[in-house]
Scaffold this motif. Structure first.
Motif, short mmCIF file in Angstrom:
data_model
loop_
_atom_site.label_atom_id
_atom_site.label_comp_id
_atom_site.label_asym_id
_atom_site.label_seq_id
_atom_site.Cartn_x
_atom_site.Cartn_y
_atom_site.Cartn_z
N PRO A 71 -5.42 -2.09 -2.16
CA PRO A 71 -3.63 -2.07 -2.23
C PRO A 71 -3.38 -2.15 -3.55
O PRO A 71 -3.83 -2.65 -4.62
CB PRO A 71 -3.63 -3.76 -1.51
N THR A 90 0.63 -1.19 -0.03
CA THR A 90 0.11 -0.04 0.10
C THR A 90 0.87 1.26 0.03
O THR A 90 2.08 1.38 0.16
CB THR A 90 -1.00 0.17 1.29
N HIS A 92 4.11 -0.79 3.21
CA HIS A 92 3.44 0.31 3.08
C HIS A 92 4.57 1.53 2.96
O HIS A 92 5.66 1.65 3.36
CB HIS A 92 2.57 0.85 4.51
#
Length: 113
Positions: free
Chosen positions: A49, A5, A97
């Motif tokens: 995502p 992400t 992330h």
């Protein structure tokens, strides 16, 4: 299994960066393969995502920041065009992330949680 992400924050305006186009590529040897793209929502995040299934390897995120700042009518011309972030996924069980903090003259990236 982990997922990939990102989000984008506009430091110059102190808010999330909406409608930033992001491309993701996977590096394989000397070539780079396009996987998919998406655009950030009003919160500076994608609605899903970038990758929901991870493989070990080297990846690149291409953030189309120059176009974003042109649409914002910033008082000065943005120094940046496409910000390329290359990173390695080593453990497919973990989430990755990759936030981007950006202004017309520079950026910072880190591995978030």
């Amino acid at each position: 299994m982990g997922q990939l992400t990102t989000h984008v924050l506009d430091l110059a305006q102190g808010r999330p960066a909406a409608d930033v186009e992001i491309d993701i590529y996977e590096q394989s040897g000397d070539s780079v393969k396009f996987l998919r793209n998406g655009s950030t929502n009003k919160d500076g995040r994608l609605d899903e995502p970038l990758l929901e299934t991870l493989n070990t390897g080297t990846y690149e995120l291409h953030f189309h920041i120059g176009e974003y700042f042109r649409r914002q009518n910033v008082p000065r011309v943005s120094f940046l065009d496409i910000v390329v972030v290359r990173f390695v996924i080593n453990d497919v069980r973990e989430n990755y992330h990759v936030p981007l903090l950006v202004s017309p003259g520079g950026y910072q990236v880190y591995r978030g949680s």
